[in-house]
Design a protein around this motif. Structure first.
Motif, PDB file in Angstrom:
ATOM      1  N   ALA A 235      53.249 117.855  23.882  1.00  0.00           N
ATOM      2  CA  ALA A 235      52.835 117.052  22.728  1.00  0.00           C
ATOM      3  C   ALA A 235      53.927 117.020  21.658  1.00  0.00           C
ATOM      4  O   ALA A 235      54.213 115.963  21.082  1.00  0.00           O
ATOM      5  N   ALA A 236      54.542 118.151  21.395  1.00  0.00           N
ATOM      6  CA  ALA A 236      55.609 118.193  20.392  1.00  0.00           C
ATOM      7  C   ALA A 236      56.817 117.395  20.858  1.00  0.00           C
ATOM      8  O   ALA A 236      57.448 116.686  20.067  1.00  0.00           O
ATOM      9  N   GLU A 237      57.130 117.507  22.124  1.00  0.00           N
ATOM     10  CA  GLU A 237      58.258 116.758  22.669  1.00  0.00           C
ATOM     11  C   GLU A 237      58.018 115.257  22.545  1.00  0.00           C
ATOM     12  O   GLU A 237      58.920 114.497  22.190  1.00  0.00           O
ATOM     13  N   GLY A 238      56.785 114.832  22.787  1.00  0.00           N
ATOM     14  CA  GLY A 238      56.452 113.414  22.670  1.00  0.00           C
ATOM     15  C   GLY A 238      56.602 112.906  21.245  1.00  0.00           C
ATOM     16  O   GLY A 238      57.003 111.768  21.020  1.00  0.00           O
ATOM     17  N   ARG A 239      56.289 113.760  20.270  1.00  0.00           N
ATOM     18  CA  ARG A 239      56.417 113.361  18.867  1.00  0.00           C
ATOM     19  C   ARG A 239      57.869 113.311  18.421  1.00  0.00           C
ATOM     20  O   ARG A 239      58.214 112.565  17.523  1.00  0.00           O
ATOM     21  N   LEU A 240      58.723 114.109  19.021  1.00  0.00           N
ATOM     22  CA  LEU A 240      60.130 114.162  18.618  1.00  0.00           C
ATOM     23  C   LEU A 240      61.019 113.237  19.434  1.00  0.00           C
ATOM     24  O   LEU A 240      62.198 113.146  19.177  1.00  0.00           O
ATOM     25  N   GLU A 241      60.442 112.583  20.418  1.00  0.00           N
ATOM     26  CA  GLU A 241      61.225 111.715  21.282  1.00  0.00           C
ATOM     27  C   GLU A 241      61.766 110.538  20.481  1.00  0.00           C
ATOM     28  O   GLU A 241      61.081 109.967  19.641  1.00  0.00           O
ATOM     29  N   ARG A 242      62.997 110.173  20.761  1.00  0.00           N
ATOM     30  CA  ARG A 242      63.627 109.056  20.063  1.00  0.00           C
ATOM     31  C   ARG A 242      62.970 107.752  20.496  1.00  0.00           C
ATOM     32  O   ARG A 242      62.716 107.539  21.669  1.00  0.00           O
ATOM     33  N   PRO A 243      62.725 106.850  19.567  1.00  0.00           N
ATOM     34  CA  PRO A 243      62.075 105.590  19.929  1.00  0.00           C
ATOM     35  C   PRO A 243      62.929 104.693  20.812  1.00  0.00           C
ATOM     36  O   PRO A 243      62.399 103.852  21.510  1.00  0.00           O
ATOM     37  N   ASP A 244      64.252 104.877  20.814  1.00  0.00           N
ATOM     38  CA  ASP A 244      65.110 104.015  21.628  1.00  0.00           C
ATOM     39  C   ASP A 244      65.340 104.571  23.029  1.00  0.00           C
ATOM     40  O   ASP A 244      66.154 104.052  23.776  1.00  0.00           O
TER      41      ASP A 244
ATOM     42  N   ALA B  56      53.787 135.437  22.749  1.00  0.00           N
ATOM     43  CA  ALA B  56      54.028 135.471  21.302  1.00  0.00           C
ATOM     44  C   ALA B  56      55.048 134.400  20.913  1.00  0.00           C
ATOM     45  O   ALA B  56      54.899 133.751  19.867  1.00  0.00           O
ATOM     46  N   ALA B  57      56.054 134.194  21.736  1.00  0.00           N
ATOM     47  CA  ALA B  57      57.039 133.145  21.462  1.00  0.00           C
ATOM     48  C   ALA B  57      56.383 131.767  21.499  1.00  0.00           C
ATOM     49  O   ALA B  57      56.635 130.923  20.626  1.00  0.00           O
ATOM     50  N   PHE B  58      55.523 131.526  22.491  1.00  0.00           N
ATOM     51  CA  PHE B  58      54.803 130.255  22.560  1.00  0.00           C
ATOM     52  C   PHE B  58      53.860 130.090  21.376  1.00  0.00           C
ATOM     53  O   PHE B  58      53.719 129.004  20.827  1.00  0.00           O
ATOM     54  N   ALA B  59      53.199 131.168  20.966  1.00  0.00           N
ATOM     55  CA  ALA B  59      52.285 131.103  19.823  1.00  0.00           C
ATOM     56  C   ALA B  59      53.045 130.753  18.548  1.00  0.00           C
ATOM     57  O   ALA B  59      52.582 129.930  17.746  1.00  0.00           O
ATOM     58  N   LEU B  60      54.215 131.363  18.354  1.00  0.00           N
ATOM     59  CA  LEU B  60      55.029 131.044  17.179  1.00  0.00           C
ATOM     60  C   LEU B  60      55.473 129.583  17.204  1.00  0.00           C
ATOM     61  O   LEU B  60      55.496 128.907  16.178  1.00  0.00           O
ATOM     62  N   PHE B  61      55.813 129.099  18.385  1.00  0.00           N
ATOM     63  CA  PHE B  61      56.204 127.699  18.533  1.00  0.00           C
ATOM     64  C   PHE B  61      55.025 126.781  18.197  1.00  0.00           C
ATOM     65  O   PHE B  61      55.173 125.822  17.446  1.00  0.00           O
ATOM     66  N   ALA B  62      53.858 127.074  18.749  1.00  0.00           N
ATOM     67  CA  ALA B  62      52.677 126.241  18.485  1.00  0.00           C
ATOM     68  C   ALA B  62      52.326 126.250  17.006  1.00  0.00           C
ATOM     69  O   ALA B  62      51.981 125.215  16.426  1.00  0.00           O
ATOM     70  N   TYR B  63      52.436 127.404  16.380  1.00  0.00           N
ATOM     71  CA  TYR B  63      52.163 127.515  14.949  1.00  0.00           C
ATOM     72  C   TYR B  63      53.149 126.658  14.150  1.00  0.00           C
ATOM     73  O   TYR B  63      52.748 125.925  13.243  1.00  0.00           O
ATOM     74  N   ALA B  64      54.418 126.745  14.485  1.00  0.00           N
ATOM     75  CA  ALA B  64      55.439 125.961  13.779  1.00  0.00           C
ATOM     76  C   ALA B  64      55.208 124.465  13.972  1.00  0.00           C
ATOM     77  O   ALA B  64      55.364 123.678  13.031  1.00  0.00           O
ATOM     78  N   VAL B  65      54.823 124.072  15.172  1.00  0.00           N
ATOM     79  CA  VAL B  65      54.548 122.664  15.446  1.00  0.00           C
ATOM     80  C   VAL B  65      53.377 122.182  14.595  1.00  0.00           C
ATOM     81  O   VAL B  65      53.422 121.088  14.028  1.00  0.00           O
ATOM     82  N   MET B  66      52.339 122.999  14.484  1.00  0.00           N
ATOM     83  CA  MET B  66      51.184 122.594  13.663  1.00  0.00           C
ATOM     84  C   MET B  66      51.530 122.591  12.176  1.00  0.00           C
ATOM     85  O   MET B  66      51.116 121.694  11.445  1.00  0.00           O
ATOM     86  N   LYS B  67      52.301 123.585  11.718  1.00  0.00           N
ATOM     87  CA  LYS B  67      52.699 123.619  10.304  1.00  0.00           C
ATOM     88  C   LYS B  67      53.577 122.411   9.952  1.00  0.00           C
ATOM     89  O   LYS B  67      53.495 121.891   8.844  1.00  0.00           O
ATOM     90  N   ALA B  68      54.406 121.988  10.896  1.00  0.00           N
ATOM     91  CA  ALA B  68      55.278 120.838  10.660  1.00  0.00           C
ATOM     92  C   ALA B  68      54.516 119.522  10.737  1.00  0.00           C
ATOM     93  O   ALA B  68      55.040 118.479  10.342  1.00  0.00           O
ATOM     94  N   GLY B  69      53.295 119.555  11.253  1.00  0.00           N
ATOM     95  CA  GLY B  69      52.490 118.349  11.349  1.00  0.00           C
ATOM     96  C   GLY B  69      52.803 117.494  12.559  1.00  0.00           C
ATOM     97  O   GLY B  69      52.377 116.350  12.625  1.00  0.00           O
ATOM     98  N   LEU B  70      53.558 118.029  13.513  1.00  0.00           N
ATOM     99  CA  LEU B  70      53.875 117.248  14.710  1.00  0.00           C
ATOM    100  C   LEU B  70      52.666 117.095  15.620  1.00  0.00           C
ATOM    101  O   LEU B  70      52.510 116.082  16.288  1.00  0.00           O
ATOM    102  N   VAL B  71      51.833 118.119  15.676  1.00  0.00           N
ATOM    103  CA  VAL B  71      50.595 118.076  16.436  1.00  0.00           C
ATOM    104  C   VAL B  71      49.500 118.509  15.478  1.00  0.00           C
ATOM    105  O   VAL B  71      49.628 119.523  14.794  1.00  0.00           O
TER     106      VAL B  71
END
Length: 180
Positions: free
Chosen positions: A155-164, A104-119
């Motif tokens: 996937a979410a970690e890759g989207r939030l990774e700093r470009p530098d 359930a914790a992972f599902a909430l995380f995945a949902y939040a990631v999709m709602k935020a548009g990261l994945v």
């Protein structure tokens, strides 16, 4: 949890269903209680606006489907659970009991990631006409497949990774700048 692995597993399943009912009832009751109390308090309009947009049906369905996915996963691998912890029924009970909560914790995380548009997935919209089906799938897969949750986190970690961030730290070979 009983003296045998079978009793421990059955006791864990009963506990899971009781906890699921309590969690969903508390989520729904808490939502409506906050809306009621927000209407009684002057200056609570921002809270009421948030609660109006709060995706309660999505979250209830997400939690329910993640619990269901984890139960199906456990049932398909129950022999593995029983064989590993045949000497320790309490260990089996705890293993079976905690899996739905982690899912359930992972599902909430995945949902939040999709709602935020990261994945995002092509032609998949959580707010569209198929949104409830997408929520069901996210929840069920989060419960059934640990790999699904790991891939979402990556996937979410890759989207939030700093470009530098240096390429070597990310595990990517730095390009060779020597001219041949």
């Amino acid at each position: 949890c009983g003296g045998s692995p079978l009793h421990a597993a059955l006791t864990a399943f009963v506990s899971i269903f009781v906890f699921l009912f309590v969690i969903i009832a508390a989520l729904v009751a808490g939502h409506f209680l906050l809306r009621y109390l927000g209407g009684q308090i002057q200056g609570a309009q921002p809270v009421l606006d948030f609660l109006e947009r709060f995706p309660l049906p999505h979250l209830v369905l997400l939690i329910f489907s993640s619990f269901l996915g984890s139960i199906v996963s456990i049932l398909t691998r129950i022999r593995d659970f029983i064989d590993v912890s045949s000497n320790f029924p309490l260990l089996l009970y705890m293993s079976v009991l905690t899996k739905p909560f982690v899912s359930a914790a992972f599902a909430l995380f995945a949902y939040a990631v999709m709602k935020a548009g990261l994945v995002a997935f092509v032609d998949v919209n959580l707010d569209g006409p198929t949104g409830l089906y997408v929520v069901w799938i996210i929840g069920f897969l989060s419960g059934f497949s640990e790999r699904f949750s790991q891939d979402f986190i990556t996937a979410a970690e890759g989207r939030l990774e700093r470009p530098d961030t240096p390429a070597i730290k990310r595990g990517v070979q730095a390009p060779d700048h020597q001219a041949s």
